[in-house]
Write a protein that holds these residues in place. Structure first.
Motif, mmCIF file in Angstrom:
data_model
loop_
_atom_site.group_PDB
_atom_site.id
_atom_site.type_symbol
_atom_site.label_atom_id
_atom_site.label_comp_id
_atom_site.label_asym_id
_atom_site.label_seq_id
_atom_site.Cartn_x
_atom_site.Cartn_y
_atom_site.Cartn_z
ATOM 1 N N ASP A 60 0.829 -1.216 0.000
ATOM 2 C CA ASP A 60 0.000 0.000 0.000
ATOM 3 C C ASP A 60 0.859 1.260 0.000
ATOM 4 O O ASP A 60 0.632 2.202 0.764
ATOM 5 C CB ASP A 60 -0.959 0.002 1.200
ATOM 6 N N LEU A 209 -4.895 3.379 0.311
ATOM 7 C CA LEU A 209 -4.644 2.570 -0.886
ATOM 8 C C LEU A 209 -5.056 1.118 -0.671
ATOM 9 O O LEU A 209 -4.803 0.267 -1.527
ATOM 10 C CB LEU A 209 -3.153 2.620 -1.252
ATOM 11 N N ASP A 212 -6.936 -0.691 -3.373
ATOM 12 C CA ASP A 212 -6.327 -0.763 -4.709
ATOM 13 C C ASP A 212 -5.399 -1.974 -4.772
ATOM 14 O O ASP A 212 -4.582 -2.194 -3.879
ATOM 15 C CB ASP A 212 -5.537 0.509 -4.989
ATOM 16 N N SER A 213 -5.521 -2.731 -5.833
ATOM 17 C CA SER A 213 -4.727 -3.945 -5.963
ATOM 18 C C SER A 213 -3.280 -3.621 -6.336
ATOM 19 O O SER A 213 -2.971 -2.536 -6.836
ATOM 20 C CB SER A 213 -5.345 -4.855 -7.029
ATOM 21 N N SER A 216 -1.816 -1.700 -9.599
ATOM 22 C CA SER A 216 -2.844 -0.852 -10.175
ATOM 23 C C SER A 216 -2.352 0.604 -10.145
ATOM 24 O O SER A 216 -1.385 0.944 -9.453
ATOM 25 C CB SER A 216 -4.157 -0.978 -9.397
ATOM 26 N N VAL A 218 -3.170 4.789 -9.650
ATOM 27 C CA VAL A 218 -4.069 5.769 -9.038
ATOM 28 C C VAL A 218 -3.640 7.156 -9.466
ATOM 29 O O VAL A 218 -2.453 7.407 -9.745
ATOM 30 C CB VAL A 218 -4.051 5.677 -7.495
#
Length: 220
Positions: A60, A209, A212-213, A216, A218
């Motif tokens: 993350d 985060l 979110d994978s 990925s 952002v």
């Protein structure tokens, strides 16, 4: 006779003073023109940041930043090999320059293909470096923006896992010392080009985060 001599002397002094004034005026005009040309170049030959993307790591964090750029309106050629990125975050301060030309151990120049811009080897001579990727361009064989429709990405890696083997110049490890960005962290990036024009980009990592994978993207 004495009055005539004084009169002639006064005329000579006035002529000399006039000559000095003319020369000074000419110098100031030339200086003003040079300054105006330089200022116009700094304004015109700039770039715009149009996208600010971060890659999410398994922990993350943001482990790579990609800045999408295009020429500013009315700009001339913008050489992406001649940029300096001043990076100011909560944990780091760095001036980031272009990567090496693959296999040369020298900094890349404008005529290098984007895929041949790599990060330096284990000598560590140049400090923090960025990569360049082409999105679309009139000429995709170099890293100079020559057309208003050109789009490139400036890539700042922040962790080893975001750098592939073909992006390293004779090394198997990433030497960058910038820290990955944490949730909620902000960064100020000032991009200065070869004529001194500057563009400032403010990056803000989302507060969370966790949804979110890994790998990925952002918006920052």
């Amino acid at each position: 006779m004495g009055t005539l001599i004084v009169f002639i002397a006064m005329v000579l002094v006035a002529a000399i003073a006039a000559g000095v004034l003319i020369n000074t005026a000419g110098f100031l005009q030339t200086q003003a023109e040079d300054t105006g040309t330089e200022s116009t170049s700094q304004v015109a030959d700039n770039l715009k940041v149009i996208t600010e993307i971060g890659n999410v790591s398994s922990g993350d964090q943001i482990n790579q930043v990609r800045l999408g750029v295009q020429p500013a309106a009315g700009a001339g050629d913008v050489n992406l090999a001649q940029l300096t990125l001043q990076w100011v975050s909560d944990d780091d301060f760095a001036n980031i320059i272009v990567g090496n030309e693959s296999g040369q151990n020298n900094l890349a120049t404008g005529d290098v293909r984007p895929g041949n811009v790599v990060l330096e080897d284990t000598n560590g001579d140049f400090g923090e470096q960025y990569l360049v990727d082409v999105v679309k361009a009139e000429n995709e064989d170099d890293i100079v923006m020559t057309d208003s429709s050109d789009r490139y990405e400036i890539i700042v890696p922040l962790a080893n896992e975001t750098v592939s083997g073909d992006e390293l110049d004779g090394s198997d490890s990433f030497l960058g010392e910038l820290n990955p960005l944490e949730e909620g962290e902000s960064v100020e990036v000032t991009i200065t080009n070869e004529v001194g024009a500057q563009t400032v980009s403010f990056l803000q990592v989302p507060d969370s985060l966790s949804g979110d994978s890994e790998d990925s993207n952002v918006n920052l």
